[in-house]
Design a protein around this motif. Structure first.
Motif, PDB file in Angstrom:
ATOM      1  N   GLY A  67       0.814  -1.199   0.000  1.00  0.00           N
ATOM      2  CA  GLY A  67       0.000   0.000   0.000  1.00  0.00           C
ATOM      3  C   GLY A  67       0.854   1.258   0.000  1.00  0.00           C
ATOM      4  N   LEU A  68       0.445   2.260  -0.778  1.00  0.00           N
ATOM      5  CA  LEU A  68       1.058   3.586  -0.746  1.00  0.00           C
ATOM      6  C   LEU A  68       0.100   4.630  -0.189  1.00  0.00           C
ATOM      7  N   SER A 111      -3.973   4.481 -10.463  1.00  0.00           N
ATOM      8  CA  SER A 111      -2.713   3.959 -10.993  1.00  0.00           C
ATOM      9  C   SER A 111      -2.007   3.082  -9.975  1.00  0.00           C
ATOM     10  N   LEU A 112      -1.278   2.098 -10.505  1.00  0.00           N
ATOM     11  CA  LEU A 112      -0.421   1.220  -9.711  1.00  0.00           C
ATOM     12  C   LEU A 112       1.022   1.533 -10.077  1.00  0.00           C
ATOM     13  N   PHE A 129       4.260   7.752  -2.543  1.00  0.00           N
ATOM     14  CA  PHE A 129       2.869   8.180  -2.702  1.00  0.00           C
ATOM     15  C   PHE A 129       2.797   9.665  -3.049  1.00  0.00           C
ATOM     16  N   ALA A 130       3.610  10.462  -2.375  1.00  0.00           N
ATOM     17  CA  ALA A 130       3.610  11.901  -2.626  1.00  0.00           C
ATOM     18  C   ALA A 130       4.072  12.230  -4.042  1.00  0.00           C
ATOM     19  N   SER A 131       5.023  11.455  -4.553  1.00  0.00           N
ATOM     20  CA  SER A 131       5.570  11.760  -5.880  1.00  0.00           C
ATOM     21  C   SER A 131       4.776  11.127  -7.016  1.00  0.00           C
ATOM     22  N   ALA A 135      -1.907   4.337  -5.770  1.00  0.00           N
ATOM     23  CA  ALA A 135      -2.511   3.748  -4.578  1.00  0.00           C
ATOM     24  C   ALA A 135      -1.636   2.678  -3.950  1.00  0.00           C
ATOM     25  N   ALA A 136      -0.861   1.968  -4.779  1.00  0.00           N
ATOM     26  CA  ALA A 136      -0.072   0.831  -4.293  1.00  0.00           C
ATOM     27  C   ALA A 136       1.046   0.550  -5.283  1.00  0.00           C
TER      28      ALA A 136
END
Length: 234
Positions: A67-68, A111-112, A129-131, A135-136
């Motif tokens: 998970g992100l 998006s993955l 996640f920030a960049s 989602a994961a």
């Protein structure tokens, strides 16, 4: 004269990370070509290329993901619209996504992110996640998407969040998988004897992995009742 409709894919090539995932997916897709990457870059590259060349008419990626998005618990289902890898965005086939369950209640899209390396640290997940706003992430879908693009094949992905974004994993989690997708039991035992502080983290990871696999099994069992999915899996 009207053009005839393109036939629906019926010979999927499926890439997973681990042998346990391959055994489960075999129950759902008994006649498909299925390969396990061993959750490593070399294995994913090799097996994605092999699947693209084996006569499959579509490529699918199944399995667990890290998970992100911090709002996603273990067991969250993702059927992404795109796979982000090496600065490119590969678009999944809309028909295959629909067959896999995209658009259903509780199924995430977006998006993955592909990663060539195991990501264990929660701070690194937050940075990614920030960049990326993905989602994961996983270690197979980028290679599968690129192989599909190069071969002119449609592809789609179904992944389930295993370790949530806020959880860091013990270092042993990144080193005990064998190239064929199995578990290096000896290496695991030695590492735990040297560093027993990893045990609680491994227990938590095992619990999350169990939740994720149960969620995938329940979801795919539901999908098997859908005619389009049943045709693809036959």
């Amino acid at each position: 004269m009207a053009q005839s409709a393109q036939p629906s894919p019926s010979r999927p090539g499926i890439l997973v990370g681990l042998k346990a995932e391959a055994r489960f997916i075999r129950q759902v897709f008994p006649h498909a070509a299925i390969a396990a990457s061993g959750a490593c870059r070399a294995g994913a590259l090799r097996e994605a290329a092999r699947l693209a060349a084996c006569g499959a008419d579509c490529l699918l990626s199944f399995g667990l993901a890290a998970g992100l998005d911090p709002d996603l618990p273990a067991g969250s289902i993702i059927v992404p619209e795109k796979v982000s890898a090496w600065g490119s965005a590969y678009t999944a086939d809309a028909t295959l996504r629909h067959i896999l369950g995209a658009g259903q209640s509780g199924v995430l899209s977006g998006s993955l992110l592909h990663s060539d390396d195991v990501v264990l640290n929660a701070d690194e997940k937050a940075r990614l996640f920030a960049s990326s706003h993905c989602a994961a992430l996983d270690m197979e879908s980028g290679f599968l998407a690129r192989a599909a693009d190069e071969a002119g094949l449609p592809f789609a992905v179904l992944r389930v969040v295993c370790d949530p974004a806020t959880r860091s994993l013990p270092s042993i989690a990144g080193t005990v998988l064998s190239p064929d997708g199995g578990l290096k039991v000896g290496a695991l035992t030695k590492s735990l004897l040297r560093h027993p502080g990893q045990i609680p983290g491994l227990i938590a990871l095992g619990r999350d992995a169990g939740m994720a696999r149960s969620a995938m099994q329940t979801f795919l069992n539901h999908q098997r009742a859908q005619p389009a999915f049943a045709r693809l899996a036959a």
